[in-house]
Scaffold this motif. Sequence first.
Motif, PDB file in Angstrom:
ATOM      1  N   LEU A 385       0.835  -1.197   0.000  1.00  0.00           N
ATOM      2  CA  LEU A 385       0.000   0.000   0.000  1.00  0.00           C
ATOM      3  C   LEU A 385       0.872   1.249   0.000  1.00  0.00           C
ATOM      4  CD1 LEU A 385      -2.714   1.453   0.223  1.00  0.00           C
ATOM      5  CD2 LEU A 385      -2.600   1.145   2.707  1.00  0.00           C
ATOM      6  N   HIS A 386       0.612   2.120  -0.963  1.00  0.00           N
ATOM      7  CA  HIS A 386       1.249   3.433  -1.014  1.00  0.00           C
ATOM      8  C   HIS A 386       0.171   4.481  -0.739  1.00  0.00           C
ATOM      9  CE1 HIS A 386       5.280   2.393  -2.489  1.00  0.00           C
ATOM     10  NE2 HIS A 386       4.675   1.394  -3.119  1.00  0.00           N
ATOM     11  N   ALA A 387       0.268   5.120   0.414  1.00  0.00           N
ATOM     12  CA  ALA A 387      -0.689   6.142   0.819  1.00  0.00           C
ATOM     13  C   ALA A 387       0.068   7.282   1.476  1.00  0.00           C
ATOM     14  CB  ALA A 387      -1.726   5.555   1.771  1.00  0.00           C
ATOM     15  N   GLN A 388      -0.650   8.340   1.790  1.00  0.00           N
ATOM     16  CA  GLN A 388      -0.047   9.489   2.439  1.00  0.00           C
ATOM     17  C   GLN A 388      -0.431   9.553   3.907  1.00  0.00           C
ATOM     18  OE1 GLN A 388       2.276   9.993  -0.086  1.00  0.00           O
ATOM     19  NE2 GLN A 388       2.240  12.059   0.823  1.00  0.00           N
ATOM     20  N   SER A 389       0.419  10.164   4.689  1.00  0.00           N
ATOM     21  CA  SER A 389       0.153  10.329   6.106  1.00  0.00           C
ATOM     22  C   SER A 389      -1.177  11.057   6.307  1.00  0.00           C
ATOM     23  CB  SER A 389       1.287  11.125   6.758  1.00  0.00           C
ATOM     24  OG  SER A 389       1.019  11.340   8.119  1.00  0.00           O
ATOM     25  N   GLY A 390      -1.991  10.555   7.213  1.00  0.00           N
ATOM     26  CA  GLY A 390      -3.278  11.171   7.506  1.00  0.00           C
ATOM     27  C   GLY A 390      -4.449  10.535   6.789  1.00  0.00           C
ATOM     28  N   GLU A 391      -4.188   9.729   5.748  1.00  0.00           N
ATOM     29  CA  GLU A 391      -5.291   9.048   5.058  1.00  0.00           C
ATOM     30  C   GLU A 391      -5.853   7.938   5.945  1.00  0.00           C
ATOM     31  OE1 GLU A 391      -5.384   8.502   0.642  1.00  0.00           O
ATOM     32  OE2 GLU A 391      -3.209   8.422   0.923  1.00  0.00           O
ATOM     33  N   ASP A 392      -7.160   7.743   5.873  1.00  0.00           N
ATOM     34  CA  ASP A 392      -7.795   6.658   6.608  1.00  0.00           C
ATOM     35  C   ASP A 392      -7.685   5.377   5.774  1.00  0.00           C
ATOM     36  OD1 ASP A 392      -9.244   4.919   8.106  1.00  0.00           O
ATOM     37  OD2 ASP A 392     -11.155   6.011   7.991  1.00  0.00           O
ATOM     38  N   ILE A 393      -6.734   4.539   6.133  1.00  0.00           N
ATOM     39  CA  ILE A 393      -6.476   3.324   5.358  1.00  0.00           C
ATOM     40  C   ILE A 393      -6.812   2.062   6.146  1.00  0.00           C
ATOM     41  CG2 ILE A 393      -4.703   4.378   3.905  1.00  0.00           C
ATOM     42  CD1 ILE A 393      -2.593   3.174   5.802  1.00  0.00           C
ATOM     43  N   THR A 394      -7.515   2.222   7.261  1.00  0.00           N
ATOM     44  CA  THR A 394      -7.781   1.089   8.153  1.00  0.00           C
ATOM     45  C   THR A 394      -8.500  -0.047   7.440  1.00  0.00           C
ATOM     46  OG1 THR A 394      -7.927   2.606  10.025  1.00  0.00           O
ATOM     47  CG2 THR A 394      -8.820   0.389  10.332  1.00  0.00           C
ATOM     48  N   ALA A 395      -9.587   0.263   6.743  1.00  0.00           N
ATOM     49  CA  ALA A 395     -10.353  -0.788   6.065  1.00  0.00           C
ATOM     50  C   ALA A 395      -9.546  -1.428   4.946  1.00  0.00           C
ATOM     51  CB  ALA A 395     -11.656  -0.205   5.514  1.00  0.00           C
ATOM     52  N   LEU A 396      -8.770  -0.620   4.248  1.00  0.00           N
ATOM     53  CA  LEU A 396      -7.956  -1.147   3.158  1.00  0.00           C
ATOM     54  C   LEU A 396      -6.871  -2.091   3.679  1.00  0.00           C
ATOM     55  CD1 LEU A 396      -7.448  -1.139   0.147  1.00  0.00           C
ATOM     56  CD2 LEU A 396      -6.179   0.998   0.399  1.00  0.00           C
ATOM     57  N   VAL A 397      -6.228  -1.712   4.760  1.00  0.00           N
ATOM     58  CA  VAL A 397      -5.203  -2.579   5.352  1.00  0.00           C
ATOM     59  C   VAL A 397      -5.825  -3.892   5.827  1.00  0.00           C
ATOM     60  CG1 VAL A 397      -3.591  -2.820   7.285  1.00  0.00           C
ATOM     61  CG2 VAL A 397      -3.684  -0.681   5.999  1.00  0.00           C
ATOM     62  N   GLU A 398      -7.027  -3.811   6.378  1.00  0.00           N
ATOM     63  CA  GLU A 398      -7.703  -5.026   6.826  1.00  0.00           C
ATOM     64  C   GLU A 398      -7.978  -5.959   5.648  1.00  0.00           C
ATOM     65  OE1 GLU A 398      -9.363  -7.748   9.455  1.00  0.00           O
ATOM     66  OE2 GLU A 398      -8.172  -5.935   9.860  1.00  0.00           O
ATOM     67  N   GLN A 399      -8.402  -5.400   4.520  1.00  0.00           N
ATOM     68  CA  GLN A 399      -8.670  -6.240   3.350  1.00  0.00           C
ATOM     69  C   GLN A 399      -7.379  -6.830   2.794  1.00  0.00           C
ATOM     70  OE1 GLN A 399     -10.866  -4.387   0.127  1.00  0.00           O
ATOM     71  NE2 GLN A 399     -11.398  -6.377  -0.754  1.00  0.00           N
ATOM     72  N   LEU A 400      -6.330  -6.036   2.719  1.00  0.00           N
ATOM     73  CA  LEU A 400      -5.055  -6.542   2.219  1.00  0.00           C
ATOM     74  C   LEU A 400      -4.489  -7.626   3.144  1.00  0.00           C
ATOM     75  CD1 LEU A 400      -3.345  -3.241   1.006  1.00  0.00           C
ATOM     76  CD2 LEU A 400      -4.516  -4.961  -0.380  1.00  0.00           C
ATOM     77  N   SER A 401      -4.707  -7.468   4.442  1.00  0.00           N
ATOM     78  CA  SER A 401      -4.230  -8.470   5.406  1.00  0.00           C
ATOM     79  C   SER A 401      -4.933  -9.807   5.207  1.00  0.00           C
ATOM     80  CB  SER A 401      -4.453  -7.980   6.838  1.00  0.00           C
ATOM     81  OG  SER A 401      -3.766  -6.772   7.077  1.00  0.00           O
ATOM     82  N   GLY A 402      -6.141  -9.767   4.659  1.00  0.00           N
ATOM     83  CA  GLY A 402      -6.875 -11.001   4.423  1.00  0.00           C
ATOM     84  C   GLY A 402      -6.442 -11.756   3.188  1.00  0.00           C
ATOM     85  N   LEU A 403      -5.716 -11.091   2.288  1.00  0.00           N
ATOM     86  CA  LEU A 403      -5.331 -11.791   1.052  1.00  0.00           C
ATOM     87  C   LEU A 403      -3.837 -12.025   0.929  1.00  0.00           C
ATOM     88  CD1 LEU A 403      -4.103  -9.729  -1.369  1.00  0.00           C
ATOM     89  CD2 LEU A 403      -6.444  -8.908  -1.308  1.00  0.00           C
ATOM     90  N   ALA A 404      -3.038 -11.569   1.892  1.00  0.00           N
ATOM     91  CA  ALA A 404      -1.582 -11.750   1.790  1.00  0.00           C
ATOM     92  C   ALA A 404      -0.979 -12.029   3.166  1.00  0.00           C
ATOM     93  CB  ALA A 404      -0.938 -10.506   1.187  1.00  0.00           C
ATOM     94  N   GLY A 405       0.207 -12.623   3.138  1.00  0.00           N
ATOM     95  CA  GLY A 405       0.915 -12.931   4.371  1.00  0.00           C
ATOM     96  C   GLY A 405       1.798 -11.809   4.869  1.00  0.00           C
ATOM     97  N   ARG A 406       2.178 -10.891   3.982  1.00  0.00           N
ATOM     98  CA  ARG A 406       3.017  -9.743   4.363  1.00  0.00           C
ATOM     99  C   ARG A 406       2.452  -8.499   3.703  1.00  0.00           C
ATOM    100  NH1 ARG A 406       8.509  -7.934   2.250  1.00  0.00           N
ATOM    101  NH2 ARG A 406       8.327  -9.703   0.816  1.00  0.00           N
TER     102      ARG A 406
END
Length: 483
Positions: A385-406
Amino acid sequence: MTTATLSLSELTAAATQAATISAAAPDAERAAWLTAVADALDANAAELVDIADSETSLGAPRLTGEVARTSGQLRLFARVITEGSYLEAIIDHADPASTPPKPDLRRILRPIGPVAVFSASNFPFAFSVAGGDTASALAVGCSVIVKAHSGHLRLSERTAEIVADALGAAGAPEGLFALVSGREVGTALVQDPAIKAVGFTGSIPGGRALFDLATSRPDPIPFYGELGSLNPVVITAAALAERSGQLAAGLAGSFTLGAGQFCTKPGLVFIPAGTSFAAEVAEASKDKPAVGMLTSRIAEAYPDGLRSFASVPGVDVVSGSVDQDAAANGAAPVVFSTSAAKVLENPEQLLEECFGPTTMLIEYTDQAELSAVLAKVPGSLTATLHAQSGEDITALVEQLSGLAGRVLFDGWPTGVAVNWAQQHGGPYPATTSLFTSVGATAVRRFQRPVAYQDAPETVLHPALHEANPLRIPRRVDGELVLP
């Protein structure tokens, strides 16, 4: 030792005997065996690199670094087993006053027995004869029989000689390590009753066939396979607006590294619709040279994969050519572009791994469409994930965590650190298990738990003795006790 001198049944019988001896050996002794192998590889690095380069065309700089990585992970596993927490020693003292009364229970992880390891084509050292599967299995007390990869057979044989000589000189038991070759022998190895687990790095079709063999045995065994991975990358609009040029250069360097033959190559890149990022990636990729691939079979398959992508309506070739002779001229980079809507229409064709220096840029219109298309991406080793400081990426990180090991942030997935915290594995088809094949906890694949109830101390592993003579971390009556 190879099947040229012993039959497979003789090799597995010797491996069974050696595994018993190795399991009983102190951790410090097995650590010395691993260190001896690491030292021997380093001492013969120049010769090994020359052989490897002649068979794989990966280049001396890359291969020299890979030898160092291989010897380094052997030394890491030596530290892992002498530190001791890998045993997961747990003691619950008897409590006759509880209801019901509790017996004395002492639990530990024990080596599983002889292990078959299948070498990889793309990492002729780190995931091959003396690679992570072999090192982690030997570390915990298993014996290992390696099936050599046909793409670097001479290297496999020479590496095996060095490993066997180093183990023998260090006092390891005869039969602890052996090498075999040939497809039929590999199949028979998986089916041999003496083999208790299999480690594999390779293609989805080949790995799945062996997985099915391992699990359909009369006594099914674990198959720890690393098969295929698309390694999705998500770039937010804010990140593109801030550093698109830097991101384009980083992506170009990552997907072309090693002719795109890394298992962590970023194959899918999700970007906001309506930007000029595709043109920037094309510019960053245009001077990347065509590079020879590992084998002629891989080189011949690369253009087929490119043409398959290009045949889908709505998929554009942004840079490079799908009509190339990778076997004769090397594999040249190709960048594709399409929309999330097209991927949702054609997931079977567009969400396929293409081994080589190519990547697919996928434009999404909003977060809902991004989430929908990510839900179709098969299990992967990594997600970035490439994002900027302050962006709300919580849901996106949760989805990525479900499809990858790192899950990586503001980096690129090519490059896997060998350390205690590494996780190199993900949902199928990235891997066929929940475990990692890189890093300290890779040893867990080749261990099984055994609990001893009301056992006399004389029959217990020293890790379970009351006085903790090994001075290792243990959990006692529910509390973690450090030495």
